[in-house]
Write an enzyme that holds these catalytic residues in place. Structure first.
Site, mmCIF file in Angstrom:
data_model
loop_
_atom_site.group_PDB
_atom_site.id
_atom_site.type_symbol
_atom_site.label_atom_id
_atom_site.label_comp_id
_atom_site.label_asym_id
_atom_site.label_seq_id
_atom_site.Cartn_x
_atom_site.Cartn_y
_atom_site.Cartn_z
ATOM 1 N N ARG A 82 0.873 -1.235 -0.086
ATOM 2 C CA ARG A 82 0.171 -0.065 0.182
ATOM 3 C C ARG A 82 1.000 1.244 -0.005
ATOM 4 N NH1 ARG A 82 -2.035 0.658 4.264
ATOM 5 N NH2 ARG A 82 -1.081 -1.133 5.530
ATOM 6 N N TYR A 221 -1.202 -3.426 -6.967
ATOM 7 C CA TYR A 221 -1.062 -4.144 -5.384
ATOM 8 C C TYR A 221 -2.560 -4.357 -4.818
ATOM 9 C CZ TYR A 221 -0.325 -5.372 -0.783
ATOM 10 O OH TYR A 221 -0.249 -5.892 0.411
ATOM 11 N N LYS A 230 -9.681 -2.505 1.574
ATOM 12 C CA LYS A 230 -9.431 -1.416 2.612
ATOM 13 C C LYS A 230 -9.949 -0.063 2.141
ATOM 14 C CE LYS A 230 -5.932 -3.815 4.510
ATOM 15 N NZ LYS A 230 -6.128 -4.521 5.930
ATOM 16 N N HIS A 250 -10.513 -2.694 11.411
ATOM 17 C CA HIS A 250 -9.735 -3.317 10.842
ATOM 18 C C HIS A 250 -9.306 -4.594 11.949
ATOM 19 C CE1 HIS A 250 -4.845 -3.552 9.256
ATOM 20 N NE2 HIS A 250 -5.729 -4.004 8.671
ATOM 21 N N SER A 272 -1.413 -3.815 10.013
ATOM 22 C CA SER A 272 -1.003 -4.636 8.919
ATOM 23 C C SER A 272 0.113 -5.489 9.267
ATOM 24 C CB SER A 272 -1.025 -4.153 7.635
ATOM 25 O OG SER A 272 -2.111 -3.336 7.129
ATOM 26 N N CYS A 274 0.595 -7.393 11.476
ATOM 27 C CA CYS A 274 1.152 -7.620 13.048
ATOM 28 C C CYS A 274 0.179 -8.821 13.715
ATOM 29 C CB CYS A 274 0.721 -6.591 13.465
ATOM 30 S SG CYS A 274 1.944 -5.107 13.189
ATOM 31 N N ASP A 297 -9.456 -9.956 8.643
ATOM 32 C CA ASP A 297 -8.995 -8.427 8.254
ATOM 33 C C ASP A 297 -9.886 -7.491 8.639
ATOM 34 O OD1 ASP A 297 -6.485 -7.058 7.570
ATOM 35 O OD2 ASP A 297 -7.953 -6.433 5.636
ATOM 36 N N ARG A 389 2.042 -12.142 -0.684
ATOM 37 C CA ARG A 389 0.797 -12.479 -0.345
ATOM 38 C C ARG A 389 0.234 -13.702 -0.715
ATOM 39 N NH1 ARG A 389 -1.724 -8.722 3.631
ATOM 40 N NH2 ARG A 389 -0.014 -7.002 3.711
ATOM 41 N N GLY A 518 0.078 -20.327 18.222
ATOM 42 C CA GLY A 518 -0.912 -21.288 19.118
ATOM 43 C C GLY A 518 -0.654 -20.972 20.586
HETATM 44 P P1 GDP Z 1 -1.809 -9.538 9.460
HETATM 45 O O1 GDP Z 1 -1.507 -8.512 8.529
HETATM 46 O O2 GDP Z 1 -2.213 -8.517 10.666
HETATM 47 O O3 GDP Z 1 -3.020 -10.360 9.066
HETATM 48 O O4 GDP Z 1 -0.654 -10.323 9.967
HETATM 49 P P2 GDP Z 1 -0.391 -12.035 9.869
HETATM 50 O O5 GDP Z 1 -1.263 -12.724 10.657
HETATM 51 O O6 GDP Z 1 -0.421 -12.092 8.347
HETATM 52 O O7 GDP Z 1 1.148 -11.884 10.355
HETATM 53 C C1 GDP Z 1 2.243 -11.041 9.906
HETATM 54 C C2 GDP Z 1 3.550 -11.338 10.278
HETATM 55 O O8 GDP Z 1 3.475 -11.424 11.642
HETATM 56 C C3 GDP Z 1 3.698 -12.826 9.875
HETATM 57 O O9 GDP Z 1 5.209 -13.063 9.422
HETATM 58 C C4 GDP Z 1 3.621 -13.825 11.031
HETATM 59 O O10 GDP Z 1 4.250 -14.804 11.002
HETATM 60 C C5 GDP Z 1 4.057 -12.870 12.165
HETATM 61 N N1 GDP Z 1 3.105 -13.187 13.391
HETATM 62 C C6 GDP Z 1 1.675 -13.537 13.512
HETATM 63 N N2 GDP Z 1 1.353 -13.738 14.717
HETATM 64 C C7 GDP Z 1 2.594 -13.721 15.820
HETATM 65 C C8 GDP Z 1 2.881 -13.974 17.001
HETATM 66 O O11 GDP Z 1 2.079 -14.333 17.508
HETATM 67 N N3 GDP Z 1 4.307 -13.980 17.339
HETATM 68 C C9 GDP Z 1 5.286 -13.459 16.238
HETATM 69 N N4 GDP Z 1 6.370 -13.487 16.910
HETATM 70 N N5 GDP Z 1 4.862 -13.461 15.029
HETATM 71 C C10 GDP Z 1 3.732 -13.378 14.655
HETATM 72 P P1 PGA Z 2 -3.146 -6.737 5.924
HETATM 73 O O1 PGA Z 2 -3.989 -5.870 4.668
HETATM 74 O O2 PGA Z 2 -1.927 -6.218 5.891
HETATM 75 O O3 PGA Z 2 -3.797 -6.031 7.168
HETATM 76 O O4 PGA Z 2 -3.421 -8.143 5.933
HETATM 77 C C1 PGA Z 2 -3.495 -5.685 3.448
HETATM 78 C C2 PGA Z 2 -2.740 -4.635 2.926
HETATM 79 O O5 PGA Z 2 -2.368 -3.963 3.908
HETATM 80 O O6 PGA Z 2 -2.553 -4.416 1.726
HETATM 81 MN MN MN Z 3 -3.899 -10.287 7.292
#
Ligand code: GDP
Ligand code: PGA
Ligand code: MN
Length: 610
Positions: A82, A221, A230, A250, A272, A274, A297, A389, A518
């Site tokens: 983005r 993208y 978004k 979000h 994003s 996280c 999301d 992605r 987990g």
């Molecule tokens: P989203 O964009 O908020 O959906 O984030 P994701 O679930 O795709 O996670 C983004 C990154 O953070 C990935 O590389 C994950 O492996 C990592 N991640 C997600 N959950 C955890 C966690 O509980 N601990 C750690 N250390 N990394 C995490």
């Molecule tokens: P995410 O959203 O990183 O919160 O999964 C997609 C994006 O920012 O392009």
């Molecule tokens: Mn995500």
């Protein structure tokens, strides 16, 4: 100006919706594509478009046994995330965009972008995608129509939204819809060969909140081009929510069932990259607990007749960060992807037609990286872009909760805010009440990630994980959150409880103090036990925080000291946080609700900071 007679399909259309037809004609005349295709969302259409994209070199088909009906895309190296600097909220009054958004007057932006759009689809096909965010059988289905000159966008929208003929039919001749215009901004001259990933160095992602319109130019993208996501479901919908008394957030949505069979629905907002997708699909490590997914999301939350806050996931697919996704960290995402029907963008491809990314076990001896170059484990660069992605249908998720498609949504028991902080923020804390929870959300901070173009790892305030997505003045947004806390008809006690989590705190040696993934089920358990009045906590200056012994750590192979450090509320760290919060709040001037200043004063008093 009249349309050149050469636009094939201009007079053939599967609808007689006058407003939609007029808009499509107007855009066709402006952008002058070779032809117009109305997308029906069928399997045939997917097969035809993906085949065309393969021929054009934009997609590579993956091995049909390992990755059935799945494709690999590589973007232009400049078009990977983005573009927050190029994202605009074009409200009539600049004050309505607030201090956190880029702003341009709507007339000025429209004039500027109209010239960019003029002739911009030359040599290309213009696709019309009718879509619906949220279930089609909702009382008020939330329609949109995206016009795009990218077949990759059509294929992705088919995964991410409910779209096509059934939506057009439900729209009839009168339904209101959000018009969403997208172009990659790369017209083709006669005889000019196309590139695999067309895009432009000029990019604008513009939103017109009053007229509920989206204009996107120059990027392919996902976050910039899949306009139902978004742009509509957060930036435009947040404005609708402000006006109509609901929240567009979000947030992931998950269903947690205890060993006793008690169900709680939890929503969680993290910036994003996280951890939303991972938490939404979590596989608990504690026996007897079950997590099911509703969304990863975005959550739209409205009060139900019983005064509780009900959440709906407006999306239909998962657009997840690939690196780090593995059988160990997120087995349910791996199972979802194994079912096929997915697009992978900017990951690496194995020699036998599978995909690979950093974090997915041992690297193969040879890969084709996201630049299309040879890659070996000795290579100095990563094989997959950090923001690479996967895009996959949510219905393939093996732990999808059956309620995901219920237009009423699910009643939320707890809201988690969370960020990525090496220091300061404890693993989990519970807000004292709604307003304190809004304060936690409003002051949420996180290190920047690769999900947006720019420097990675810089701590910034990211209120409710919505900094790049609030479609109006963030001060007014905080006020809206405070107002939501009054509930309906004296039912304020039915609101979700609010918690603040941080999976990313680190020890002095840089390691994560908490194993995450987990193991986060242990935190979820404590959260619902707090709701039931069953779990203990200590009252700290920043809220109610468990001691290590208040968490179920059975079977966790981790020194108790690490858990204690992850939970620690440190005077020195919080003292350093106060001036940053003050500076952040000062940005909003009169728009900042006074109760948030009171919350800051109360926090200072509890910390004995002046
Ligand atoms: P989203 O964009 O908020 O959906 O984030 P994701 O679930 O795709 O996670 C983004 C990154 O953070 C990935 O590389 C994950 O492996 C990592 N991640 C997600 N959950 C955890 C966690 O509980 N601990 C750690 N250390 N990394 C995490
Ligand atoms: P995410 O959203 O990183 O919160 O999964 C997609 C994006 O920012 O392009
Ligand atoms: Mn995500």
């Amino acid at each position: 100006m009249t349309a050149p007679a050469v636009i094939a399909g201009l007079d053939q259309h599967p609808t007689s919706h006058p407003k939609l037809l007029a808009w499509v004609r107007q855009i066709a005349e402006l952008t002058t594509p070779d032809s117009i295709v109305w997308c029906d969302g069928s399997e045939d259409e997917w097969t035809r478009l993906t085949a065309e994209l393969v021929t054009a070199g934009s997609l590579v088909q993956l091995d049909p046994v390992k990755r059935p009906n799945s494709f690999w895309a590589r973007t232009d190296p400049s078009d990977v995330a983005r573009v927050e600097e190029r994202t605009f909220i074009c409200s009539v009054d600049e004050a309505d965009a607030g201090p956190t958004n880029n702003w341009m007057a709507p007339a000025e932006m429209k004039q500027l972008m109209t010239e960019l759009y003029r002739g911009c689809m030359r040599g290309r096909t213009m696709y019309v995608i009718p879509f619906c965010m949220g279930p089609l059988d909702a009382e008020n289905p939330m329609f949109g129509v995206e016009i795009t000159d990218s077949a990759y966008v059509v294929a992705s929208m088919r995964i991410m939204t409910r779209m096509g003929a059934k939506v057009l039919e439900a729209m009839g001749e009168t339904a209101d819809f959000v018009p969403a215009l997208h172009s990659v901004g790369a017209p083709l001259e006669p005889g000019q060969a196309d590139v695999p990933w067309p895009c432009s160095t000029t990019k604008y992602i513009s939103h017109f909140p009053e007229t509920r319109e989206i204009w996107s130019f120059g990027s392919g993208y996902g976050g910039n081009s899949l306009l139902g996501k978004k742009c509509y479901s957060l930036r435009i919908a947040s404005v609708m929510g402000r006006d109509e008394g609901w929240l567009a957030e979000h947030m992931l949505i998950l269903k947690l069932t205890s060993p006793a069979g008690k169900v709680h629905y939890i929503a969680a907002a993290f910036p994003s990259a996280c951890g939303k997708t991972n938490l939404a699909m979590l596989e608990p490590t504690i026996p007897g607990w079950k997590v099911e997914t509703l969304g990863d999301d975005i959550a739209w939350m409205r009060f139900g007749p019983d005064g509780r806050l009900y959440a709906v996931n407006p999306e239909y697919g998962l657009f997840g960060v690939a690196p780090g996704t593995d059988w160990k960290t997120n087995p349910n995402a791996m199972r979802t992807l194994a079912a096929g029907n997915s697009l992978f963008t900017n990951v690496a491809r194995t020699d036998d037609g599978d995909i690979w990314w950093e974090g997915m076990g041992e690297p193969p001896a040879h890969l084709t990286d996201w630049h299309g170059n040879d890659w070996t484990p000795d290579s100095e660069q990563v094989s997959s872009h950090p923001n690479s992605r996967f895009c996959t249908p949510i219905t393939q998720c093996p732990i999808l909760a059956p309620e995901y498609d219920d237009p009423q949504g699910v009643p939320i028991s707890a809201i988690l805010f969370g960020g990525r902080r090496k220091t300061t923020i404890p693993l989990v804390s519970q807000a004292r009440d709604w307003v304190h929870g809004v304060f936690q959300g409003a002051t949420l901070s996180s290190e920047t990630t690769a999900a947006a173009v720019g420097q990675v790892g810089v701590v910034r305030r990211d209120p409710m994980a919505m900094l790049p997505f609030i479609g109006y003045n963030a001060g007014d947004y905080f006020r809206h959150w405070i107002a939501m806390g009054k509930g309906v008809d004296g039912n304020a006690d039915k609101l979700p409880a609010i918690f603040y989590v941080n999976w990313f705190r680190r020890g002095d040696d840089g390691r994560f103090l908490w194993p995450g993934f987990g193991e986060n089920s242990r935190v979820l358990k404590w959260v619902v036990e707090r709701l039931e009045g069953e779990a203990a906590a200590v009252e700290t200056p920043v809220g109610f925080v468990p001691r290590a012994e208040d968490l179920d750590l059975t079977g966790l192979d981790l020194p108790t000291k690490d858990v204690e450090l992850a939970l620690e509320v440190r005077q020195d760290e919080w003292t350093a946080e106060i001036p940053q919060i003050t500076e952040w709040f000062d940005k909003f001037g009169d728009k900042l609700p006074a109760v948030l200043w009171s919350e800051l004063d109360a926090l200072k008093a509890r910390l004995n900071v002046t």
